[in-house]
Design a protein around this motif. Structure first.
Motif, PDB file in Angstrom:
ATOM      1  N   SER B  38      -3.272  -9.532  11.406  1.00 28.58           N
ATOM      2  CA  SER B  38      -3.713 -10.610  12.293  1.00 28.58           C
ATOM      3  C   SER B  38      -3.169 -11.954  11.816  1.00 28.58           C
ATOM      4  O   SER B  38      -2.878 -12.843  12.625  1.00 28.58           O
ATOM      5  CB  SER B  38      -5.240 -10.643  12.399  1.00 28.58           C
ATOM      6  OG  SER B  38      -5.817 -10.926  11.145  1.00 28.58           O
ATOM      7  N   LEU B  40      -0.269 -12.397  10.534  1.00 29.03           N
ATOM      8  CA  LEU B  40       1.107 -12.475  11.027  1.00 29.03           C
ATOM      9  C   LEU B  40       1.127 -12.975  12.470  1.00 29.03           C
ATOM     10  O   LEU B  40       1.962 -13.802  12.847  1.00 29.03           O
ATOM     11  CB  LEU B  40       1.793 -11.110  10.927  1.00 29.03           C
ATOM     12  CG  LEU B  40       2.391 -10.797   9.553  1.00 29.03           C
ATOM     13  CD1 LEU B  40       2.718  -9.321   9.411  1.00 29.03           C
ATOM     14  CD2 LEU B  40       3.647 -11.624   9.313  1.00 29.03           C
ATOM     15  N   LEU B  97       4.535 -10.203   5.529  1.00 29.96           N
ATOM     16  CA  LEU B  97       5.234  -8.965   5.901  1.00 29.96           C
ATOM     17  C   LEU B  97       5.248  -7.990   4.726  1.00 29.96           C
ATOM     18  O   LEU B  97       5.001  -6.792   4.896  1.00 29.96           O
ATOM     19  CB  LEU B  97       6.672  -9.265   6.325  1.00 29.96           C
ATOM     20  CG  LEU B  97       6.888  -9.780   7.747  1.00 29.96           C
ATOM     21  CD1 LEU B  97       8.340 -10.200   7.944  1.00 29.96           C
ATOM     22  CD2 LEU B  97       6.519  -8.718   8.780  1.00 29.96           C
ATOM     23  N   MET B 101       3.469  -4.389   4.714  1.00 29.34           N
ATOM     24  CA  MET B 101       4.229  -3.153   4.512  1.00 29.34           C
ATOM     25  C   MET B 101       3.723  -2.401   3.291  1.00 29.34           C
ATOM     26  O   MET B 101       3.603  -1.176   3.307  1.00 29.34           O
ATOM     27  CB  MET B 101       5.718  -3.464   4.352  1.00 29.34           C
ATOM     28  CG  MET B 101       6.345  -3.903   5.650  1.00 29.34           C
ATOM     29  SD  MET B 101       8.136  -3.891   5.563  1.00 29.34           S
ATOM     30  CE  MET B 101       8.465  -5.436   4.815  1.00 29.34           C
ATOM     31  N   ARG B 103       0.768  -2.436   2.112  1.00 29.93           N
ATOM     32  CA  ARG B 103      -0.480  -1.815   2.539  1.00 29.93           C
ATOM     33  C   ARG B 103      -0.203  -0.461   3.211  1.00 29.93           C
ATOM     34  O   ARG B 103      -0.809   0.567   2.901  1.00 29.93           O
ATOM     35  CB  ARG B 103      -1.204  -2.774   3.493  1.00 29.93           C
ATOM     36  CG  ARG B 103      -2.545  -2.366   4.030  1.00 29.93           C
ATOM     37  CD  ARG B 103      -2.495  -1.404   5.212  1.00 29.93           C
ATOM     38  NE  ARG B 103      -1.547  -1.739   6.250  1.00 29.93           N
ATOM     39  CZ  ARG B 103      -1.841  -2.400   7.355  1.00 29.93           C
ATOM     40  NH1 ARG B 103      -3.039  -2.840   7.555  1.00 29.93           N
ATOM     41  NH2 ARG B 103      -0.899  -2.604   8.275  1.00 29.93           N
ATOM     42  N   SER B 109      -0.008   4.742   5.881  1.00 31.19           N
ATOM     43  CA  SER B 109      -0.167   4.454   7.312  1.00 31.19           C
ATOM     44  C   SER B 109       1.065   4.851   8.126  1.00 31.19           C
ATOM     45  O   SER B 109       1.008   4.890   9.340  1.00 31.19           O
ATOM     46  CB  SER B 109      -0.442   2.960   7.522  1.00 31.19           C
ATOM     47  OG  SER B 109      -1.599   2.566   6.835  1.00 31.19           O
ATOM     48  N   VAL B 117       4.622   3.465  14.860  1.00 26.21           N
ATOM     49  CA  VAL B 117       4.084   2.148  14.498  1.00 26.21           C
ATOM     50  C   VAL B 117       4.869   1.605  13.303  1.00 26.21           C
ATOM     51  O   VAL B 117       5.258   0.437  13.258  1.00 26.21           O
ATOM     52  CB  VAL B 117       2.583   2.241  14.152  1.00 26.21           C
ATOM     53  CG1 VAL B 117       2.031   0.870  13.791  1.00 26.21           C
ATOM     54  CG2 VAL B 117       1.809   2.841  15.317  1.00 26.21           C
ATOM     55  N   GLY B 121       7.456  -1.497  13.404  1.00 28.12           N
ATOM     56  CA  GLY B 121       7.169  -2.559  12.437  1.00 28.12           C
ATOM     57  C   GLY B 121       8.389  -2.854  11.586  1.00 28.12           C
ATOM     58  O   GLY B 121       8.747  -4.014  11.360  1.00 28.12           O
ATOM     59  N   ILE B 199       6.341  -7.193  18.878  1.00 31.63           N
ATOM     60  CA  ILE B 199       4.973  -7.299  18.361  1.00 31.63           C
ATOM     61  C   ILE B 199       4.007  -6.649  19.349  1.00 31.63           C
ATOM     62  O   ILE B 199       3.116  -5.879  18.969  1.00 31.63           O
ATOM     63  CB  ILE B 199       4.589  -8.773  18.100  1.00 31.63           C
ATOM     64  CG1 ILE B 199       5.352  -9.304  16.892  1.00 31.63           C
ATOM     65  CG2 ILE B 199       3.090  -8.908  17.846  1.00 31.63           C
ATOM     66  CD1 ILE B 199       5.141 -10.780  16.616  1.00 31.63           C
ATOM     67  N   ASN B 212      -5.258   3.404  10.845  1.00 29.99           N
ATOM     68  CA  ASN B 212      -5.539   4.133   9.614  1.00 29.99           C
ATOM     69  C   ASN B 212      -6.538   3.296   8.806  1.00 29.99           C
ATOM     70  O   ASN B 212      -7.009   2.253   9.280  1.00 29.99           O
ATOM     71  CB  ASN B 212      -4.215   4.321   8.861  1.00 29.99           C
ATOM     72  CG  ASN B 212      -4.343   5.165   7.626  1.00 29.99           C
ATOM     73  OD1 ASN B 212      -5.167   6.061   7.577  1.00 29.99           O
ATOM     74  ND2 ASN B 212      -3.526   4.884   6.636  1.00 29.99           N
TER      75      ASN B 212
HETATM   76  C1  HEM Z   1       5.493  -9.982  12.839  1.00 30.82           C
HETATM   77  C2  HEM Z   1       5.436  -8.789  12.432  1.00 30.82           C
HETATM   78  C3  HEM Z   1       4.220  -7.911  12.536  1.00 30.82           C
HETATM   79  C4  HEM Z   1       3.031  -8.138  13.183  1.00 30.82           C
HETATM   80  C5  HEM Z   1       2.608  -9.371  13.988  1.00 30.82           C
HETATM   81  C6  HEM Z   1       2.224  -6.987  12.958  1.00 30.82           C
HETATM   82  C7  HEM Z   1       0.939  -6.865  13.443  1.00 30.82           C
HETATM   83  C8  HEM Z   1       0.121  -5.790  13.189  1.00 30.82           C
HETATM   84  C9  HEM Z   1      -1.276  -5.741  13.512  1.00 30.82           C
HETATM   85  C10 HEM Z   1      -2.070  -6.862  14.205  1.00 30.82           C
HETATM   86  C11 HEM Z   1      -1.756  -4.550  13.083  1.00 30.82           C
HETATM   87  C12 HEM Z   1      -3.205  -4.065  13.167  1.00 30.82           C
HETATM   88  C13 HEM Z   1      -4.016  -4.700  12.052  1.00 30.82           C
HETATM   89  C14 HEM Z   1      -3.675  -4.148  10.702  1.00 30.82           C
HETATM   90  O1  HEM Z   1      -3.712  -2.909  10.547  1.00 30.82           O
HETATM   91  O2  HEM Z   1      -3.323  -4.931   9.826  1.00 30.82           O
HETATM   92  C15 HEM Z   1      -0.640  -3.821  12.500  1.00 30.82           C
HETATM   93  C16 HEM Z   1      -0.717  -2.545  11.964  1.00 30.82           C
HETATM   94  C17 HEM Z   1       0.349  -1.896  11.361  1.00 30.82           C
HETATM   95  N1  HEM Z   1       1.609  -2.401  11.110  1.00 30.82           N
HETATM   96 FE1  HEM Z   1       2.257  -4.213  11.657  1.00 30.82          FE
HETATM   97  N2  HEM Z   1       2.912  -6.070  12.201  1.00 30.82           N
HETATM   98  C18 HEM Z   1       4.141  -6.608  11.918  1.00 30.82           C
HETATM   99  C19 HEM Z   1       5.133  -6.045  11.151  1.00 30.82           C
HETATM  100  C20 HEM Z   1       5.067  -4.785  10.589  1.00 30.82           C
HETATM  101  C21 HEM Z   1       6.031  -4.227   9.712  1.00 30.82           C
HETATM  102  C22 HEM Z   1       7.280  -4.951   9.222  1.00 30.82           C
HETATM  103  C23 HEM Z   1       5.611  -2.959   9.392  1.00 30.82           C
HETATM  104  C24 HEM Z   1       6.230  -1.891   8.528  1.00 30.82           C
HETATM  105  C25 HEM Z   1       7.439  -1.728   8.264  1.00 30.82           C
HETATM  106  C26 HEM Z   1       4.371  -2.737  10.070  1.00 30.82           C
HETATM  107  C27 HEM Z   1       3.634  -1.575  10.010  1.00 30.82           C
HETATM  108  C28 HEM Z   1       2.340  -1.430  10.461  1.00 30.82           C
HETATM  109  C29 HEM Z   1       1.545  -0.246  10.309  1.00 30.82           C
HETATM  110  C30 HEM Z   1       1.997   1.063   9.653  1.00 30.82           C
HETATM  111  C31 HEM Z   1       0.294  -0.530  10.873  1.00 30.82           C
HETATM  112  C32 HEM Z   1      -0.919   0.396  10.932  1.00 30.82           C
HETATM  113  C33 HEM Z   1      -1.662   0.194   9.652  1.00 30.82           C
HETATM  114  C34 HEM Z   1      -2.894   1.026   9.541  1.00 30.82           C
HETATM  115  O3  HEM Z   1      -3.473   1.388  10.560  1.00 30.82           O
HETATM  116  O4  HEM Z   1      -3.273   1.300   8.379  1.00 30.82           O
HETATM  117  N3  HEM Z   1       4.050  -3.868  10.786  1.00 30.82           N
HETATM  118  N4  HEM Z   1       0.476  -4.612  12.564  1.00 30.82           N
END
Ligand code: HEM
Lengths: 233, 404
Positions: B38, B40, B97, B101, B103, B109, B117, B121, B199, B212
């Motif tokens: 959030s 980000l 970021l 990642m 995390r 995840s 996802v 990401g 996003i 997750n």
């Molecule tokens: C501007 C870039 C990004 C935004 C705005 C964004 C936003 C989000 C949001 C709001 C969530 C749900 C809340 C959370 O689990 O923290 C999420 C989950 C996730 N994001 Fe991102 N993300 C970004 C970049 C990335 C990148 C670079 C990766 C990995 C290479 C990534 C991988 C994931 C994964 C695997 C989840 C699920 C995590 C879980 O459920 O444990 N995201 N992202």
């Protein structure tokens, strides 16, 4: 066991970084100026800068009004100590009167603008540079510098700080004590630091309010979160 | 019929609100790492705001770009605030970021069913790199000039058409005002729009399969009589208020950087950004910003240019394969200590690479550079083997959560 392993890797990682960092650096060691960064020091530096440096160097992003508005100098003082005799508006930029093409001809290189010099080179560099001139008959200007070899700039501060040989022998004493001279060089450094980022005044004025506001916001948001999460078991 | 009902009947928003907020069930045991997502979103919005403001004063030409940037700093009212927000914001986005990642890697995840996802990401991360690079060139400082030259010259290694591609990218044989024009167009339109779009896709794909959590177990396996996960709570209001307090803490940090350490010891705003572009004054040690320097270190660790580029490409692309390199059916490394230790070494090594990537190209750095590269590659090579045989504890049936 797990904890031990984690600590072990941490220590190993840090040790490795340290090992590499400990190797000798080749660049000359820079001295650190010691001073309190306040309006008084900066204004003292501005006066010295106007007297000794602005003949050749501009600080083109800087305006005279920053000295009055931000640092609280009086307009009369700016007029008397800082502005060129030709005069200028308070909104005008602090530009040297020396035409760039003439300067290039005299020195071989035009004297650079110093607005961002502190950001670019660091205050330690400028401080050490100003204290590292020595007499060198092989150079067209008759001067050389330990920090900036073959520099085109002459030692304009020699009348104050004295003339030195390459080996660090005093050839001709200046009219200031070394302690006073170092203080003056420090003032100039402080001025150039200010010039490289005049926003510092307003940042430090506004900072506590902005941080306070966000801290307050955090407290209320946290209480709200607490209230909502009471029933999550 | 009131206006609200009239609109609700015709609007998709009430359904979307229910699906993604009020009735989106998220695990209740999220920890501090889960704020990064959030945050980000918040930072991208703020980056748009500050970018919009500086764009109003910036002049995209070789003659005026540098001076226009300092015009913002010195002459525009609160221009320094816009500028520092944008500069420090970009570095802080990469901090987030990396936390986000890491995390994902710690709690698995990226594993089924969240592979897409993770992949979306990761594409976002790569696009952010591009966005940051294009932005870097715009002030037309000497760092801009040489960073632009070095990075675009990598394109020369493309077989057969390399030179042609490089000229297209630069708008000529070297970096010039034409380069600024096209990088500006990319920075503020195409690449930025891609970021916003991806996003949205990232979050939609996440909400399809659900979040997750630190225990890595499926909350959908234990449901109440209404079909809601027993360990889940509606995103709104629970996580909206929680994320809101996260916003508060983060904005405090962000403001502290801007107001008291805007250059962050010249890590966020490098010294060579403060001198104008000069084709005759090459920077002997032009190094990328800290968030790209691990890859730069790997590029340099092989003395042969094409070899270095191949290693760098491998290093940049291999994380896409995480979901398949990890063979263990258990997600969270809370129950897989060996993988967790490997991850910690991997993260520390990433710092080592970032540090060494910032150093001048001297022989004394070859060893840490190569060691770092070997550990980086070794992690991904070992992962499938280790995760097949590693000792694994049985995860609990329900998520662990301590009310507080
Ligand atoms: C501007 C870039 C990004 C935004 C705005 C964004 C936003 C989000 C949001 C709001 C969530 C749900 C809340 C959370 O689990 O923290 C999420 C989950 C996730 N994001 Fe991102 N993300 C970004 C970049 C990335 C990148 C670079 C990766 C990995 C290479 C990534 C991988 C994931 C994964 C695997 C989840 C699920 C995590 C879980 O459920 O444990 N995201 N992202």
């Amino acid at each position: 066991m797990k904890k031990l392993l984690v600590i072990g890797t941490l220590v190993a990682g840090l040790g490795m970084g340290g090992m590499v960092a400990a190797e000798a650096e080749t660049a000359p060691v820079l001295m650190k100026p010691k001073y309190t960064y306040d309006a008084k020091t900066i204004i003292a530096g501005a006066k010295l800068f106007a007297m000794h440096c602005m003949v050749c160097h501009s600080v083109q992003f800087m305006r005279y009004e920053f000295l009055t508005k931000d640092l609280g100098m009086s307009k009369a003082d700016v007029h008397k100590y800082i502005m060129l005799p030709t005069g200028a508006g308070y909104k005008a930029n602090m530009v040297s009167a020396m035409p760039v093409n003439m300067a290039s001809k005299w020195f071989g290189r035009p004297p650079p603008d110093l607005s961002q010099m502190e950001r670019y080179k660091s205050q330690d560099w400028i401080y050490t540079y100003l204290l590292s001139f020595y007499q060198d008959s092989k150079r067209p200007s008759g001067w050389n510098n330990h920090v900036f070899p073959n520099v085109a700039m002459p030692d304009v501060l020699a009348p104050m700080g004295g003339t030195w040989s390459e080996k660090g022998k005093l050839l001709k004493a200046g009219n200031e004590s070394q302690q006073k001279f170092r203080k003056q060089v420090t003032d100039i450094v402080a001025f150039l630091r200010f010039v490289s980022d005049p926003s510092v005044i307003q940042r430090h004025e506004d900072g506590p309010w902005v941080l306070g506001l966000f801290a307050l916001f955090t407290v209320f948001a946290y209480l709200l979160k607490k209230a909502y999460w009471k029933d999550v078991k | 019929m009131g206006l609200k009902e009239w609109v609700d009947k015709r609007s998709p928003l009430p359904d979307m609100w229910r699906e993604h907020m009020a009735e989106y069930y998220a695990p209740k045991n999220f920890n501090i790492f889960y704020y990064a997502g959030s945050l980000l979103l918040l930072m991208v919005a703020l980056q748009f705001l500050s970018g919009f403001l500086v764009l109003a004063h910036y002049v995209p030409s070789a003659e005026d770009a540098y001076n226009s940037v300092f015009g913002i700093m010195y002459d525009v009212k609160y221009g320094w605030l816009m500028q520092y927000m944008h500069v420090d914001g970009s570095s802080l986005i990469f901090v987030l970021l990396y936390v986000h990642m890491a995390r994902g890697m710690i709690y698995g995840s990226y594993k089924a069913p969240r592979e897409l996802v993770w992949i979306i990401g990761y594409i976002l991360y790569l696009i952010f790199m591009a966005e940051a690079f294009f932005g870097y060139v715009l002030p037309y400082s000497n760092l801009s000039y040489w960073a632009g030259t070095v990075i675009t010259s990598l394109l020369k290694s493309i077989p057969f058409i390399g030179n042609w591609v490089t000229i297209i990218a630069r708008g000529g044989p070297g970096i010039s005002g034409d380069t600024i024009g096209r990088f500006m167009a990319l920075h503020v339109t195409l690449v930025f729009i891609l970021i916003i779009g991806l996003i949205a896709v990232h979050i939609l794909y996440l909400h399809k399969v659900g979040s997750n959590n630190p225990d890595g177990i499926d909350i959908k396996e234990n449901k109440d009589s209404n079909g809601h996960p027993l360990d889940g709570i509606p995103f709104h209001p629970y996580y909206t208020v929680k994320d809101l307090s996260g916003f508060g803490v983060w904005l405090f940090i962000f403001a502290a950087v801007i107001f008291y350490a805007p250059t962050f010891h010249h890590i966020f705003l490098e010294r060579t950004m403060s001198t104008p572009a000069n084709a005759l004054k090459s920077l002997p040690d032009v190094t990328p910003p800290w968030y790209l320097s691990p890859f730069y270190a790997m590029l340099r660790s092989i003395p042969n240019k094409n070899g270095g580029i191949l290693l760098m490409l491998f290093a940049v692309l291999v994380p896409f394969l995480m979901p398949w390199l990890d063979r263990n059916p258990v997600r969270s490394t809370r129950f897989r200590p060996v993988t967790r230790i490997m991850l910690i070494i991997f993260f520390l090594n990433f710092f080592l690479l970032a540090w060494v990537g910032e150093q001048p190209p001297l022989p004394k750095y070859f060893f840490p550079e190569r060691l770092g590269s070997v550990i980086y590659v070794g992690f991904f090579l070992l992962l499938p083997i280790v995760t097949m045989f590693e000792p694994t504890r049985k995860p609990p049936a329900r998520v662990r959560y301590r009310a507080h």
